[in-house]
Structure formats: structure tokens, C-alpha cells
Scaffold this motif. Structure first.
Motif, PDB file in Angstrom:
ATOM      1  N   GLY A 216       0.808  -1.220   0.000  1.00  0.00           N
ATOM      2  CA  GLY A 216       0.000   0.000   0.000  1.00  0.00           C
ATOM      3  C   GLY A 216       0.843   1.272   0.000  1.00  0.00           C
ATOM      4  O   GLY A 216       0.556   2.230  -0.726  1.00  0.00           O
ATOM      5  N   VAL A 217       1.893   1.265   0.795  1.00  0.00           N
ATOM      6  CA  VAL A 217       2.796   2.426   0.848  1.00  0.00           C
ATOM      7  C   VAL A 217       3.423   2.649  -0.531  1.00  0.00           C
ATOM      8  O   VAL A 217       3.481   3.774  -1.043  1.00  0.00           O
ATOM      9  CB  VAL A 217       3.905   2.207   1.920  1.00  0.00           C
ATOM     10  CG1 VAL A 217       4.984   3.284   1.824  1.00  0.00           C
ATOM     11  CG2 VAL A 217       3.283   2.199   3.314  1.00  0.00           C
ATOM     12  N   ALA A 218       3.847   1.545  -1.159  1.00  0.00           N
ATOM     13  CA  ALA A 218       4.467   1.639  -2.484  1.00  0.00           C
ATOM     14  C   ALA A 218       3.460   2.100  -3.545  1.00  0.00           C
ATOM     15  O   ALA A 218       3.818   2.841  -4.457  1.00  0.00           O
ATOM     16  CB  ALA A 218       5.071   0.292  -2.869  1.00  0.00           C
ATOM     17  N   LEU A 219       2.200   1.687  -3.409  1.00  0.00           N
ATOM     18  CA  LEU A 219       1.161   2.111  -4.367  1.00  0.00           C
ATOM     19  C   LEU A 219       0.959   3.620  -4.310  1.00  0.00           C
ATOM     20  O   LEU A 219       0.811   4.277  -5.340  1.00  0.00           O
ATOM     21  CB  LEU A 219      -0.172   1.429  -4.052  1.00  0.00           C
ATOM     22  CG  LEU A 219      -0.310  -0.039  -4.420  1.00  0.00           C
ATOM     23  CD1 LEU A 219      -1.682  -0.551  -4.026  1.00  0.00           C
ATOM     24  CD2 LEU A 219      -0.063  -0.246  -5.901  1.00  0.00           C
ATOM     25  N   ASP A 220       0.943   4.175  -3.106  1.00  0.00           N
ATOM     26  CA  ASP A 220       0.774   5.624  -2.962  1.00  0.00           C
ATOM     27  C   ASP A 220       1.939   6.365  -3.605  1.00  0.00           C
ATOM     28  O   ASP A 220       1.769   7.437  -4.176  1.00  0.00           O
ATOM     29  CB  ASP A 220       0.648   6.004  -1.481  1.00  0.00           C
ATOM     30  CG  ASP A 220      -0.748   5.712  -0.939  1.00  0.00           C
ATOM     31  OD1 ASP A 220      -1.535   5.046  -1.645  1.00  0.00           O
ATOM     32  OD2 ASP A 220      -1.042   6.145   0.181  1.00  0.00           O
ATOM     33  N   ARG A 221       3.133   5.775  -3.505  1.00  0.00           N
ATOM     34  CA  ARG A 221       4.310   6.395  -4.113  1.00  0.00           C
ATOM     35  C   ARG A 221       4.233   6.296  -5.643  1.00  0.00           C
ATOM     36  O   ARG A 221       4.589   7.221  -6.353  1.00  0.00           O
ATOM     37  CB  ARG A 221       5.575   5.685  -3.592  1.00  0.00           C
ATOM     38  CG  ARG A 221       6.709   6.644  -3.290  1.00  0.00           C
ATOM     39  CD  ARG A 221       7.936   5.905  -2.758  1.00  0.00           C
ATOM     40  NE  ARG A 221       7.766   5.416  -1.407  1.00  0.00           N
ATOM     41  CZ  ARG A 221       8.047   4.173  -1.008  1.00  0.00           C
ATOM     42  NH1 ARG A 221       8.509   3.282  -1.865  1.00  0.00           N
ATOM     43  NH2 ARG A 221       7.869   3.815   0.242  1.00  0.00           N
ATOM     44  N   LYS A 222       3.748   5.156  -6.132  1.00  0.00           N
ATOM     45  CA  LYS A 222       3.756   4.895  -7.574  1.00  0.00           C
ATOM     46  C   LYS A 222       2.620   5.602  -8.315  1.00  0.00           C
ATOM     47  O   LYS A 222       2.818   6.122  -9.407  1.00  0.00           O
ATOM     48  CB  LYS A 222       3.648   3.371  -7.773  1.00  0.00           C
ATOM     49  CG  LYS A 222       3.877   2.873  -9.205  1.00  0.00           C
ATOM     50  CD  LYS A 222       3.965   1.337  -9.227  1.00  0.00           C
ATOM     51  CE  LYS A 222       4.130   0.804 -10.648  1.00  0.00           C
ATOM     52  NZ  LYS A 222       4.230  -0.674 -10.666  1.00  0.00           N
ATOM     53  N   PHE A 223       1.427   5.628  -7.708  1.00  0.00           N
ATOM     54  CA  PHE A 223       0.244   6.143  -8.429  1.00  0.00           C
ATOM     55  C   PHE A 223      -0.362   7.399  -7.802  1.00  0.00           C
ATOM     56  O   PHE A 223      -1.333   7.938  -8.314  1.00  0.00           O
ATOM     57  CB  PHE A 223      -0.829   5.058  -8.524  1.00  0.00           C
ATOM     58  CG  PHE A 223      -0.393   3.832  -9.279  1.00  0.00           C
ATOM     59  CD1 PHE A 223      -0.178   3.880 -10.654  1.00  0.00           C
ATOM     60  CD2 PHE A 223      -0.176   2.635  -8.617  1.00  0.00           C
ATOM     61  CE1 PHE A 223       0.233   2.750 -11.357  1.00  0.00           C
ATOM     62  CE2 PHE A 223       0.227   1.493  -9.308  1.00  0.00           C
ATOM     63  CZ  PHE A 223       0.435   1.557 -10.680  1.00  0.00           C
ATOM     64  N   GLY A 224       0.174   7.839  -6.694  1.00  0.00           N
ATOM     65  CA  GLY A 224      -0.349   9.049  -6.061  1.00  0.00           C
ATOM     66  C   GLY A 224      -0.901   8.769  -4.673  1.00  0.00           C
ATOM     67  O   GLY A 224      -1.411   7.679  -4.401  1.00  0.00           O
ATOM     68  N   ARG A 225      -0.808   9.784  -3.795  1.00  0.00           N
ATOM     69  CA  ARG A 225      -1.247   9.615  -2.407  1.00  0.00           C
ATOM     70  C   ARG A 225      -2.724   9.260  -2.354  1.00  0.00           C
ATOM     71  O   ARG A 225      -3.524   9.846  -3.086  1.00  0.00           O
ATOM     72  CB  ARG A 225      -0.975  10.903  -1.632  1.00  0.00           C
ATOM     73  CG  ARG A 225      -0.639  10.666  -0.193  1.00  0.00           C
ATOM     74  CD  ARG A 225      -0.157  11.939   0.448  1.00  0.00           C
ATOM     75  NE  ARG A 225      -1.263  12.915   0.505  1.00  0.00           N
ATOM     76  CZ  ARG A 225      -1.168  14.094   1.116  1.00  0.00           C
ATOM     77  NH1 ARG A 225      -0.061  14.459   1.693  1.00  0.00           N
ATOM     78  NH2 ARG A 225      -2.208  14.913   1.128  1.00  0.00           N
ATOM     79  N   GLY A 226      -3.086   8.328  -1.522  1.00  0.00           N
ATOM     80  CA  GLY A 226      -4.491   7.932  -1.369  1.00  0.00           C
ATOM     81  C   GLY A 226      -4.883   6.739  -2.226  1.00  0.00           C
ATOM     82  O   GLY A 226      -6.009   6.252  -2.130  1.00  0.00           O
ATOM     83  N   THR A 227      -3.967   6.260  -3.072  1.00  0.00           N
ATOM     84  CA  THR A 227      -4.297   5.154  -3.967  1.00  0.00           C
ATOM     85  C   THR A 227      -4.680   3.883  -3.192  1.00  0.00           C
ATOM     86  O   THR A 227      -5.686   3.246  -3.509  1.00  0.00           O
ATOM     87  CB  THR A 227      -3.111   4.845  -4.921  1.00  0.00           C
ATOM     88  OG1 THR A 227      -2.830   6.015  -5.696  1.00  0.00           O
ATOM     89  CG2 THR A 227      -3.437   3.692  -5.862  1.00  0.00           C
ATOM     90  N   ALA A 228      -3.894   3.535  -2.188  1.00  0.00           N
ATOM     91  CA  ALA A 228      -4.165   2.298  -1.432  1.00  0.00           C
ATOM     92  C   ALA A 228      -5.525   2.372  -0.739  1.00  0.00           C
ATOM     93  O   ALA A 228      -6.329   1.433  -0.802  1.00  0.00           O
ATOM     94  CB  ALA A 228      -3.051   2.034  -0.423  1.00  0.00           C
ATOM     95  N   ALA A 229      -5.810   3.511  -0.100  1.00  0.00           N
ATOM     96  CA  ALA A 229      -7.092   3.677   0.598  1.00  0.00           C
ATOM     97  C   ALA A 229      -8.252   3.651  -0.400  1.00  0.00           C
ATOM     98  O   ALA A 229      -9.308   3.071  -0.132  1.00  0.00           O
ATOM     99  CB  ALA A 229      -7.098   4.993   1.378  1.00  0.00           C
TER     100      ALA A 229
END
Ligand SMILES: [Zn+2]
Length: 151
Positions: A89-102
Motif C-alpha cells: 500500500g505504501v508503495a502504491l501511494d508512491r507509484k500512483f499518487g497519495r491515497g491510492t491504497a485507501a
């Protein structure tokens, strides 16, 4: 009962929708492995051979084929560590933008599914690579994109 026989029984019992979903998953997985080839595992950051790993797992139908939900993940994280969800999830926010995992987590709780025609379109798009796939995906499911901005 032999293993082959059981397998055949399983196949006979599958609906068109289940078959369509399985075929689309195969195409999407291949696309993700190709797209993320040479990158580090999304969860542990180690340079390993990658599989297509789900952030929200594939039982959560709404995000099963979401282009942000699937990323290159090593076998250890994907198969034996439950996807290492927090790090993913942390990596997803970095890769696609803040809030992506949530956002993906919320989206995965919905129960909407692709119909068989859409599954076919997604499968065809996946064979044309990640960019084309993401474009087709968000055209078919605009709500899978818009909410990220407000997250
Ligand atoms: Zn890993």
C-alpha cells in the motif's frame, strides 16, 4: 476420483462469466509481468523475478483487474506472505499518487462486476500493453479513476 476427472468436473461447472474472468486474469497478469519487468518487488523492494500480485486480493471482484491493484511482486511476498499488504500500500501511494491504497481498499468493498463483454474488451486491451489497458479500463469504469483525486 482421479485428479483429471475432478478438474473436468470443475470446468464443466464454470459459468461463462467465470471463464471470462479467468481468461482476462491470465491476460492482465501477463501484461503486468511485462510492464514491471526489471523493477523491484512492489512489497519488499528486492530485485527478484516478478509475478503479478494483487493488493486487494482477487476475491474482491471490483478491483480484481484494476491497473493500480496489480503490480510486479516476488513469489515470496505474493504467495507466502499474504502480499505484504502494508508495504504494498505504501508503495502504491508512491507509484500512483497519495491515497491510492485507501481508494482501492474502498473500491474493493463494492460488489459491481464486469459483464462478459467488458471482460473480453479488457482481455484484448491487456494484450496491447499497460497504457492501452489503463485507458480502456478507465473508459469502461470511470468511477475506478475519479475518486482518487478526492482521497
Ligand atoms: Zn517481495
Amino acid at each position: 476420483m482421479t485428479r483429471t476427472f475432478k478438474k473436468q468436473l470443475h470446468r464443466v461447472g464454470r459459468t461463462e462469466h467465470q471463464k471470462g474472468s479467468a481468461n482476462t486474469q491470465t491476460a492482465v497478469n501477463a501484461m503486468i509481468r511485462d510492464h514491471d519487468f526489471g523493477q523491484a518487488c512492489i512489497s519488499c523492494g528486492k530485485p527478484r523475478k516478478l509475478e503479478a500480485g494483487h493488493f486487494r486480493n482477487s476475491n474482491q471482484g471490483t478491483t480484481r483487474f484494476h491497473p493500480w491493484n496489480l503490480n510486479g511482486q516476488c513469489a515470496t511476498c505474493n504467495r507466502y506472505s499474504g502480499g505484504v499488504t502494508y508495504e504494498n500500500g505504501v508503495a502504491l501511494d508512491r507509484k500512483f499518487g497519495r491515497g491510492t491504497a485507501a481508494f482501492l481498499e474502498r473500491l474493493s468493498r463494492k460488489t459491481e462486476l464486469w459483464d462478459t463483454r467488458e471482460l473480453d474488451q479488457l482481455k484484448m486491451a491487456a494484450r496491447m500493453g499497460w497504457r492501452v489497458y489503463a485507458q480502456v479500463y478507465f473508459e469502461l469504469g470511470p468511477l475506478h479513476l475519479s475518486a482518487r483525486k478526492s482521497a
